[in-house]
Write an enzyme that holds these catalytic residues in place. Sequence first.
Site, short mmCIF file in Angstrom:
data_model
loop_
_atom_site.label_atom_id
_atom_site.label_comp_id
_atom_site.label_asym_id
_atom_site.label_seq_id
_atom_site.Cartn_x
_atom_site.Cartn_y
_atom_site.Cartn_z
N TYR A 61 -7.30 6.08 -2.37
CA TYR A 61 -6.25 5.06 -2.25
C TYR A 61 -5.13 5.54 -1.33
O TYR A 61 -4.52 6.58 -1.53
CB TYR A 61 -5.68 4.67 -3.62
CG TYR A 61 -6.66 3.87 -4.48
CD1 TYR A 61 -7.81 3.29 -3.93
CD2 TYR A 61 -6.44 3.70 -5.83
CE1 TYR A 61 -8.70 2.57 -4.71
CE2 TYR A 61 -7.32 2.97 -6.63
CZ TYR A 61 -8.45 2.41 -6.05
OH TYR A 61 -9.34 1.70 -6.83
N LEU A 232 -5.59 -10.32 -10.81
CA LEU A 232 -4.61 -11.34 -10.43
C LEU A 232 -5.12 -12.18 -9.26
O LEU A 232 -4.46 -13.12 -8.82
CB LEU A 232 -3.26 -10.69 -10.05
CG LEU A 232 -2.45 -10.08 -11.20
CD1 LEU A 232 -1.24 -9.33 -10.65
CD2 LEU A 232 -1.99 -11.15 -12.18
N LYS A 236 -3.97 -15.86 -6.18
CA LYS A 236 -4.63 -17.13 -5.85
C LYS A 236 -4.19 -18.30 -6.74
O LYS A 236 -4.06 -19.42 -6.28
CB LYS A 236 -6.15 -16.92 -5.97
CG LYS A 236 -7.01 -18.07 -5.55
CD LYS A 236 -8.49 -17.67 -5.57
CE LYS A 236 -9.36 -18.84 -5.16
NZ LYS A 236 -10.79 -18.50 -5.23
N1 NAP Z 1 -13.21 0.08 -8.69
C1 NAP Z 1 -13.09 -0.53 -7.53
O1 NAP Z 1 -14.03 -0.60 -6.72
C2 NAP Z 1 -11.78 -1.13 -7.17
C3 NAP Z 1 -11.66 -1.94 -6.02
C4 NAP Z 1 -10.40 -2.49 -5.72
C5 NAP Z 1 -9.31 -2.26 -6.57
N2 NAP Z 1 -9.46 -1.45 -7.69
C6 NAP Z 1 -8.33 -1.20 -8.62
O2 NAP Z 1 -7.85 -2.44 -9.10
C7 NAP Z 1 -6.45 -2.58 -8.84
C8 NAP Z 1 -6.10 -4.02 -8.62
O3 NAP Z 1 -6.79 -4.54 -7.50
P1 NAP Z 1 -6.14 -5.63 -6.55
O4 NAP Z 1 -4.89 -5.11 -5.98
O5 NAP Z 1 -7.21 -6.12 -5.66
O6 NAP Z 1 -5.85 -6.78 -7.58
P2 NAP Z 1 -4.85 -7.90 -8.01
O7 NAP Z 1 -4.07 -7.41 -9.17
O8 NAP Z 1 -5.69 -9.08 -8.19
O9 NAP Z 1 -3.92 -8.20 -6.77
C9 NAP Z 1 -2.75 -7.50 -6.51
C10 NAP Z 1 -2.30 -7.84 -5.11
O10 NAP Z 1 -2.09 -9.24 -5.02
C11 NAP Z 1 -0.75 -9.49 -4.61
N3 NAP Z 1 -0.25 -10.67 -5.35
C12 NAP Z 1 -0.36 -10.93 -6.67
N4 NAP Z 1 0.22 -12.12 -6.96
C13 NAP Z 1 0.69 -12.60 -5.79
C14 NAP Z 1 1.38 -13.80 -5.44
N5 NAP Z 1 1.69 -14.73 -6.34
N6 NAP Z 1 1.72 -13.98 -4.15
C15 NAP Z 1 1.41 -13.04 -3.22
N7 NAP Z 1 0.76 -11.88 -3.50
C16 NAP Z 1 0.40 -11.67 -4.76
C17 NAP Z 1 0.02 -8.24 -5.01
O11 NAP Z 1 1.17 -8.13 -4.21
P3 NAP Z 1 2.50 -7.45 -4.84
O12 NAP Z 1 2.21 -5.98 -4.89
O13 NAP Z 1 3.53 -7.82 -3.85
O14 NAP Z 1 2.71 -8.04 -6.18
C18 NAP Z 1 -1.01 -7.17 -4.74
O15 NAP Z 1 -1.07 -6.85 -3.36
C19 NAP Z 1 -6.18 -1.63 -7.68
O16 NAP Z 1 -4.83 -1.20 -7.63
C20 NAP Z 1 -7.13 -0.50 -7.99
O17 NAP Z 1 -6.53 0.37 -8.95
C21 NAP Z 1 -10.69 -0.92 -7.99
#
Ligand code: NAP
Length: 325
Positions: A61, A232, A236
Amino acid sequence: MKVMPLQKRGVSDSRLVLGCMGLAENWEPVPLTAEDRKRTAEAVEAALSIGITMFDHADIYCRTKSEAAFGEWLAAHPGMREKLVLQSKCGIILRDDVLPEHYNFSRDHILQSVDGILKRLGTEYLDILLLHRPDPLMEPDEIAEAFLKLSSAGKVRHFGVSNMGASQMIFLQRAISQPLVVNQLRLGLGHLDFLNQGLWVNRRDGVDVNFGEGILEYCQMEDIQLQGWGPLEQGKYTGRPVSPGDETTARTAAFVNELAGRMETTPESVVLGWLMKHPANIQPILGSVNPKRIIACQDSAKVAEQMTREDWYKLYSRARGDAMP
Ligand SMILES: NC(=O)c1ccc[n+]([C@@H]2O[C@H](COP(=O)([O-])OP(=O)(O)OC[C@H]3O[C@@H](n4cnc5c(N)ncnc54)[C@H](OP(=O)(O)O)[C@@H]3O)[C@@H](O)[C@H]2O)c1
């Protein structure tokens, strides 16, 4: 009161996990900045303020900067380590453009990766180590040897996997002496194949459903913690502008808002609570680093308890864009 598999095993009772993929600003191979440190402190402290005590990392990361920033925060907060559950992952080798180049589950790579993780996080032990993505060249005996060494040295307390099918887990578990306690997968309202897969038994429809058969059932039977990444859905359904003409998303977001109003909570808590109502007691790994958005997730466990079966299904079928078969 539902009990999560990690809670049953005495590993963690944190219903939500903060995903640390975005703690640094970018994936450039440059030193940490003051802005990275500020973002990390604000995100970690917002998470702690709503009772999140578990943090999800990976050695890749922000090209190791997320772990380094977290490690600096931890060093500045003596006494916190024992109060937290730290999870990280290894096994992906990045290309220069930060896309995965290949996977490596060799004994030596796993051992070296953990040493790097511990050094960056500034801790003597990792609570959970996950194998990040299936390596087609994986040899269970070699992985077992690495895990045994890490466990005996006190460097890793528990082990798990990410993005794996049930048969891959069974294949590994036959060789590994420690129980695999986690499988982290993409699970969420915008990625419904984990549920759709179970709807199509004995039907011709659903050939494009892409979720390994039996993962949910196997993990529930073996008390393996299912963790949902991307829960999240990048906002979306919680405020990110909807593309013109995308009626399915618009209708789903409108219903998320309606439920949030009725349940006197936020859209974020509704989206996460919907996922957490599943009987597998899924642990969402939320990826926001925005303190306000993190705090907006605080009612999700309550929403999971209070959401009716009718509303759960209504949200599911709105997001599917289709009625139940
Ligand atoms: N195991 C795997 O293969 C794998 C792959 C990917 C991720 N992960 C893990 O899962 C975690 C979460 O993944 P993710 O970041 O894809 O998931 P997420 O929680 O679905 O999305 C978070 C992202 O969406 C943005 N966001 C959320 N609500 C929003 C809104 N209303 N308007 C604009 N932007 C918004 C956030 O921005 P803000 O920060 O500005 O709120 C952040 O960049 C990662 O941190 C990681 O630890 C694991």
